[in-house]
Structures are given as structure tokens and as C-alpha cells.
Design a protein around this motif. Structure first.
Motif, PDB file in Angstrom:
ATOM      1  N   ARG A 237       9.607  23.804  23.156  1.00 44.38           N
ATOM      2  CA  ARG A 237       8.548  23.179  23.959  1.00 44.38           C
ATOM      3  C   ARG A 237       9.202  22.488  25.139  1.00 44.38           C
ATOM      4  NH1 ARG A 237       3.732  24.758  22.297  1.00 44.38           N
ATOM      5  NH2 ARG A 237       3.418  24.672  20.070  1.00 44.38           N
ATOM      6  N   GLY A 238       8.463  22.375  26.235  1.00 42.36           N
ATOM      7  CA  GLY A 238       8.966  21.626  27.378  1.00 42.36           C
ATOM      8  C   GLY A 238       9.260  20.198  26.968  1.00 42.36           C
ATOM      9  N   GLY A 239      10.362  19.653  27.438  1.00 41.95           N
ATOM     10  CA  GLY A 239      10.720  18.282  27.119  1.00 41.95           C
ATOM     11  C   GLY A 239      11.639  18.153  25.925  1.00 41.95           C
ATOM     12  N   VAL A 240      11.866  19.221  25.175  1.00 45.21           N
ATOM     13  CA  VAL A 240      12.776  19.147  24.034  1.00 45.21           C
ATOM     14  C   VAL A 240      14.225  19.173  24.517  1.00 45.21           C
ATOM     15  CG1 VAL A 240      13.541  20.358  21.951  1.00 45.21           C
ATOM     16  CG2 VAL A 240      11.101  20.111  22.429  1.00 45.21           C
ATOM     17  N   VAL A 241      14.486  19.930  25.588  1.00 51.54           N
ATOM     18  CA  VAL A 241      15.816  19.971  26.192  1.00 51.54           C
ATOM     19  C   VAL A 241      15.784  19.139  27.473  1.00 51.54           C
ATOM     20  CG1 VAL A 241      17.523  21.470  27.318  1.00 51.54           C
ATOM     21  CG2 VAL A 241      16.379  22.229  25.227  1.00 51.54           C
ATOM     22  N   ASP A 242      16.753  18.291  27.636  1.00 50.63           N
ATOM     23  CA  ASP A 242      16.881  17.483  28.848  1.00 50.63           C
ATOM     24  C   ASP A 242      17.304  18.417  29.990  1.00 50.63           C
ATOM     25  OD1 ASP A 242      17.710  15.836  30.952  1.00 50.63           O
ATOM     26  OD2 ASP A 242      18.617  14.361  29.616  1.00 50.63           O
ATOM     27  N   GLU A 243      16.354  18.788  30.832  1.00 48.88           N
ATOM     28  CA  GLU A 243      16.623  19.772  31.887  1.00 48.88           C
ATOM     29  C   GLU A 243      17.645  19.287  32.900  1.00 48.88           C
ATOM     30  OE1 GLU A 243      12.944  21.183  33.572  1.00 48.88           O
ATOM     31  OE2 GLU A 243      12.149  21.646  31.583  1.00 48.88           O
ATOM     32  N   ALA A 244      17.632  18.010  33.232  1.00 48.08           N
ATOM     33  CA  ALA A 244      18.607  17.479  34.191  1.00 48.08           C
ATOM     34  C   ALA A 244      20.022  17.573  33.621  1.00 48.08           C
ATOM     35  CB  ALA A 244      18.273  16.036  34.561  1.00 48.08           C
ATOM     36  N   ALA A 245      20.177  17.232  32.341  1.00 51.87           N
ATOM     37  CA  ALA A 245      21.492  17.325  31.703  1.00 51.87           C
ATOM     38  C   ALA A 245      21.938  18.776  31.602  1.00 51.87           C
ATOM     39  CB  ALA A 245      21.453  16.680  30.318  1.00 51.87           C
ATOM     40  N   LEU A 246      21.030  19.673  31.262  1.00 55.62           N
ATOM     41  CA  LEU A 246      21.371  21.095  31.174  1.00 55.62           C
ATOM     42  C   LEU A 246      21.780  21.634  32.535  1.00 55.62           C
ATOM     43  CD1 LEU A 246      21.577  23.806  29.727  1.00 55.62           C
ATOM     44  CD2 LEU A 246      19.106  24.084  30.106  1.00 55.62           C
ATOM     45  N   LEU A 247      21.024  21.298  33.549  1.00 52.43           N
ATOM     46  CA  LEU A 247      21.347  21.745  34.905  1.00 52.43           C
ATOM     47  C   LEU A 247      22.734  21.253  35.326  1.00 52.43           C
ATOM     48  CD1 LEU A 247      20.351  23.234  37.422  1.00 52.43           C
ATOM     49  CD2 LEU A 247      19.359  21.062  38.182  1.00 52.43           C
ATOM     50  N   ALA A 248      23.043  19.999  35.029  1.00 58.41           N
ATOM     51  CA  ALA A 248      24.356  19.438  35.376  1.00 58.41           C
ATOM     52  C   ALA A 248      25.475  20.207  34.673  1.00 58.41           C
ATOM     53  CB  ALA A 248      24.410  17.956  35.018  1.00 58.41           C
ATOM     54  N   GLU A 249      25.297  20.514  33.399  1.00 57.40           N
ATOM     55  CA  GLU A 249      26.314  21.262  32.646  1.00 57.40           C
ATOM     56  C   GLU A 249      26.486  22.673  33.217  1.00 57.40           C
ATOM     57  OE1 GLU A 249      28.227  20.108  29.732  1.00 57.40           O
ATOM     58  OE2 GLU A 249      27.547  18.289  30.739  1.00 57.40           O
ATOM     59  N   LEU A 250      25.400  23.312  33.569  1.00 53.04           N
ATOM     60  CA  LEU A 250      25.470  24.670  34.123  1.00 53.04           C
ATOM     61  C   LEU A 250      26.120  24.672  35.503  1.00 53.04           C
ATOM     62  CD1 LEU A 250      21.951  25.883  32.999  1.00 53.04           C
ATOM     63  CD2 LEU A 250      24.137  26.858  32.231  1.00 53.04           C
ATOM     64  N   GLU A 251      25.761  23.706  36.330  1.00 58.40           N
ATOM     65  CA  GLU A 251      26.328  23.650  37.685  1.00 58.40           C
ATOM     66  C   GLU A 251      27.820  23.330  37.666  1.00 58.40           C
ATOM     67  OE1 GLU A 251      23.633  20.895  39.596  1.00 58.40           O
ATOM     68  OE2 GLU A 251      22.481  22.555  40.454  1.00 58.40           O
TER      69      GLU A 251
END
Length: 140
Positions: free
Chosen positions: A58-72
């Protein structure tokens, strides 16, 4: 938020995992109390550099900002993302631009029994509407 004990457990478990698939029980419906940020920066940081995250929860289960930072930072090998905090995913989202990310249109729930289940829900909601009862799976 997830208790620190859970983060510690997940972090230890993930240190040797190649993939993390995130799903939530069917009971987590839109009307249920939200479980925010189950997968945050601590859990993502514990994943190995060659790991992939698959989010079909579901949306909000994964911290998108943290995931984006790790991917970048190339800290993860990639991600396949079917759900987001804001849907549809905005056109200006940085996830669209990442070569190591696959974005799908919240379609992971489609299974062999998908249309039969929808027909069952429609029949039940028709019965409930006629009886004046609350509908199931109501999204507001």
C-alpha cells in the motif's frame, strides 16, 4: 512508525537478502488504520548494495524519500514499484527517471481469480445497496 525492535530484526534479516518483497495483509484496506513507513531508512540501509525492493503493498508503507535517496546513491540495485503514497504517480516524480526502477500502475493485485473476486464483490454490494447496508471495499 515501526518499533525499534522490529527495525533491528528486519535489518539483521535483510543484511543477507538479495530481494525484499513488501506486501501487506488484505485486512489493510483504505478504511483500516494506516501503517505508515514500515520500510524506512534504517531497513533500507541494512539491505545489501545488490538488493532489489519490490513494493506491491500500500502507498505509505515504504518511505519513498528514503528509497529514492538509496537508489540515487546507488545503494540498492533497483526497485519495482506498484504502489505509491500519491496515485497515480505524478509525472514529475523522480522515480520515472531512474533506469533501475520499474513503475507499474497499481496492477499487482490482478491474479487468475481477480475478475471472479470483483464479480463477487459487485454482487454483494448490490445486495447490500438494496438492503440499505454499508458497502464492502468502499473507497472514500
Amino acid at each position: 512508525m515501526v518499533a525499534k525492535a522490529h527495525v533491528g530484526f528486519l535489518s539483521g534479516l535483510l543484511a543477507s537478502r538479495f530481494r525484499l518483497s513488501v506486501g501487506t495483509p488484505r485486512s489493510l484496506r483504505p478504511e483500516a488504520p494506516p501503517r505508515k513507513l514500515l520500510i524506512g531508512d534504517g531497513v533500507l540501509a541494512a539491505m545489501p548494495d545488490d538488493a532489489y525492493l519490490l513494493n506491491v503493498s500500500r502507498g505509505g508503507v515504504v518511505d519513498e524519500a528514503a528509497l529514492l535517496a538509496e537508489l540515487e546513491r546507488d545503494r540498492l540495485a533497483g526497485a519495482a514499484l506498484d504502489v505509491f503514497e500519491t496515485e497515480p504517480l505524478p509525472e514529475d516524480s523522480p522515480f520515472w527517471e531512474l533506469d533501475d526502477v520499474i513503475v507499474t500502475p497499481h496492477a499487482a493485485a490482478t491474479t487468475r481469480d481477480y475478475y471472479r473476486r470483483i464479480a463477487d464483490i459487485v454482487r454483494e454490494n448490490r445486495r447490500r445497496a438494496v438492503a440499505g447496508d454499508p458497502l464492502v471495499n468502499r473507497v472514500v
